[in-house]
Design an enzyme around this catalytic site. Structure first.
Site, PDB file in Angstrom:
ATOM      1  CD  GLU A   1      -4.068  -8.238   1.858  1.00 31.64           C
ATOM      2  OE1 GLU A   1      -4.977  -7.630   2.449  1.00 31.64           O
ATOM      3  OE2 GLU A   1      -2.892  -7.833   1.834  1.00 31.64           O
TER       4      GLU A   1
ATOM      5  CD  GLU B   1      -2.821  -1.210   2.417  1.00 37.32           C
ATOM      6  OE1 GLU B   1      -2.736  -0.331   3.282  1.00 37.32           O
ATOM      7  OE2 GLU B   1      -3.700  -2.089   2.438  1.00 37.32           O
TER       8      GLU B   1
ATOM      9  CG  ASP C   1      -1.540  -0.335  -3.142  1.00 39.51           C
ATOM     10  OD1 ASP C   1      -2.511  -0.098  -2.386  1.00 39.51           O
ATOM     11  OD2 ASP C   1      -0.597   0.457  -3.292  1.00 39.51           O
TER      12      ASP C   1
HETATM   13  C1  GLA Z   1      -4.710  -4.889   4.353  1.00 38.60           C
HETATM   14  C2  GLA Z   1      -3.372  -5.513   4.721  1.00 38.60           C
HETATM   15  C3  GLA Z   1      -3.549  -6.833   5.410  1.00 38.60           C
HETATM   16  C4  GLA Z   1      -4.635  -6.793   6.455  1.00 38.60           C
HETATM   17  C5  GLA Z   1      -5.916  -6.337   5.806  1.00 38.60           C
HETATM   18  C6  GLA Z   1      -7.056  -6.303   6.794  1.00 38.60           C
HETATM   19  O1  GLA Z   1      -5.235  -5.333   3.210  1.00 38.60           O
HETATM   20  O2  GLA Z   1      -2.531  -5.693   3.618  1.00 38.60           O
HETATM   21  O3  GLA Z   1      -2.342  -7.182   6.035  1.00 38.60           O
HETATM   22  O4  GLA Z   1      -4.276  -5.973   7.507  1.00 38.60           O
HETATM   23  O5  GLA Z   1      -5.700  -5.048   5.323  1.00 38.60           O
HETATM   24  O6  GLA Z   1      -7.152  -7.420   7.587  1.00 38.60           O
END
Ligand code: GLA
Length: 452
Positions: free
Chosen positions: A354, A223, A278
């Protein structure tokens, strides 16, 4: 003569007993033991099983990763309290009849059986691992590595350079200063460029050397972008670019990203896969463009970035066509990569790092205790299937090699508390660990995609 034979026998028995005593304890093959090996991974079987009720760790449930084997890795994030103590036997008797196992055992078994790529959700973040100068805390990470080995899974290291969950002392001139980073900024007591560079390089060297043979993929940076450029203090309190700034004078204050990648390569070696990760790139074209431009610029300077992670915290109304366009944009970096690093040709990749699906959209967005209906679950299943079909197109092209879910089940999901408290339903199993329709629609998408 008889006496001699008896003596020899006794000695050989003794020797073999000693050898037994010294033998390593039997390791359990979790992937095999937790899943019925007579399963066929066919559409008919999915039809049958999806009409019944099954929990995520049930023996007669197929392992999700198997549907995707040879095409793309299927991964999951978990926290250290969800890790099974791999040194013991199986979490429970997988073949036993009846609801003998706890929800927690189901989660652990689900992690072991369904996925061949793991990431630790919180405990490899740098604030956890390097809480104070000279202090390292790798206990959870060590257990994670051991579990991954025992369960036959590859590992992602997440994450090193971020504006959040990063040691605050890194940013302060005096590492013991109790003032907040914002106050240090106001007081002129932030760390210098040299200090921050030295601290982050030291940490990267420490962590990447320690796990050199164990962790294959790293989110070196997480990010670092806002909607169209490198983050600043005003975007999410990031002081990285402010402190390190534009070292090479090329007009961009993103040099801390380069510093981190160079240190990671130096410590991790030629084979480690170094990635930048990101969010929102699934739909925000300007951000995807900014990522493309930054990574291209760095590659052309000789900084080898092996891949881009799309976090993919999406919603059930996600626009798959827009997502595809943004994946295509980043996939275009493969050409730049091959040109800049011909000896590593073909190694650039995208990963979905994610994945989860917020269900609170439109009129129900504020109903924290909404009860999800079969219809809601079907809508989610259809969206997940559409997404996986698209991911497999990129996997077929050789540019997407992993898809990771951010959690195993709806109970264990950050979307229950962010952006506010509400009972979301983002993942493949419900709060009792029962498999939802999306588990089966994803498996089906894998088989149907192959059949195209
Ligand atoms: C972001 C981060 C993760 C995690 C998520 C929420 O996407 O990259 O490590 O903290 O938020 O759980």
């Amino acid at each position: 003569m008889k006496k001699i034979i008896a003596l020899l026998l006794a000695v050989s028995t003794l020797l073999s007993l000693t050898a037994c005593a010294e033998k390593e304890p039997e390791t359990v093959d979790y992937k095999t033991e937790l899943t019925d090996q007579s399963l066929t991974y066919s559409l008919d079987e999915i039809d049958k099983l999806s009409a019944e009720e099954h929990k995520i760790g049930d023996y007669e449930v197929p392992a999700l990763y198997k549907y995707f084997e040879g095409k793309v890795k299927i991964g999951v994030a978990f926290t250290s309290n969800q890790m099974y103590d791999y040194e013991q036997s199986l979490p429970y008797d997988p073949k036993a009849e009846g609801p003998k196992v706890t929800v927690n055992d189901q989660v652990k078994a689900g992690i072991l059986k369904h996925y061949n790529l793991y990431v630790l959700g919180n405990e490899m973040k740098s604030d956890h691992c390097n809480p104070a100068e000279g202090v390292y805390n790798f206990d959870d990470a060590d257990k994670f590595v051991a579990l991954g080995k025992a369960a036959g899974a590859e590992l992602r290291g997440h994450t090193i350079v971020w504006h959040s969950q990063v040691p605050q002392w890194w940013f302060k001139a005096d590492p013991n200063d109790q003032a907040s980073v914002a106050d240090c900024r106001a007081n002129g007591t932030l760390a210098s460029r040299e200090q921050l560079t030295e601290r982050v390089t030291t940490y990267i060297t420490e962590v990447m050397t320690r796990y050199k043979d164990d962790i294959k993929y790293w989110d070196v940076c997480n990010e670092v972008l806002n909607a169209n450029a490198i983050r600043t203090f005003n975007d999410d309190q990031s002081v990285w670019s402010e402190i390190i700034g534009d070292v090479d004078g090329n007009g961009y204050a993103d040099d801390y990203v380069e510093i981190a990648f160079n240190a990671a390569r130096e410590a991790g070696g030629e084979d480690v896969v170094l990635m930048i990760n990101d969010f929102n790139m699934e739909w925000q074209d300007s951000k995807t463009q900014a990522m493309y431009d930054m990574v291209e610029r760095m590659m052309r300077k000789g900084v080898r970035i092996d891949g881009v992670g799309f976090q993919s915290h999406i919603s059930v109304d996600c626009n798959v066509a827009a997502y595809r366009k943004n994946l295509e944009k980043i996939a275009g970096l493969a050409e730049v990569y091959d040109e800049c690093f011909p000896e590593h040709k073909g190694n650039f990749r995208i990963q979905i790092t994610e994945l989860d699906m917020n269900m609170f959209v439109g009129a129900i967005a504020n109903e924290g205790f909404y009860t999800w209906s079969d219809e809601d679950y079907e809508r989610q299943a259809a969206k997940y299937a559409e997404l996986f079909d698209m991911f497999l197109d990129f996997a077929d092209d050789g540019v997407l090699d992993a898809i990771l879910f951010w959690g195993t089940d709806d109970e264990n999901s950050w979307l229950n508390s962010t952006p506010k408290l509400r009972r979301n339903a983002a993942l493949l199993a419900d709060r009792d660990m029962k498999l939802k329709p999306c588990f089966w629609s994803i498996a089906r998408a894998a088989l149907e995609h192959t059949a195209d």
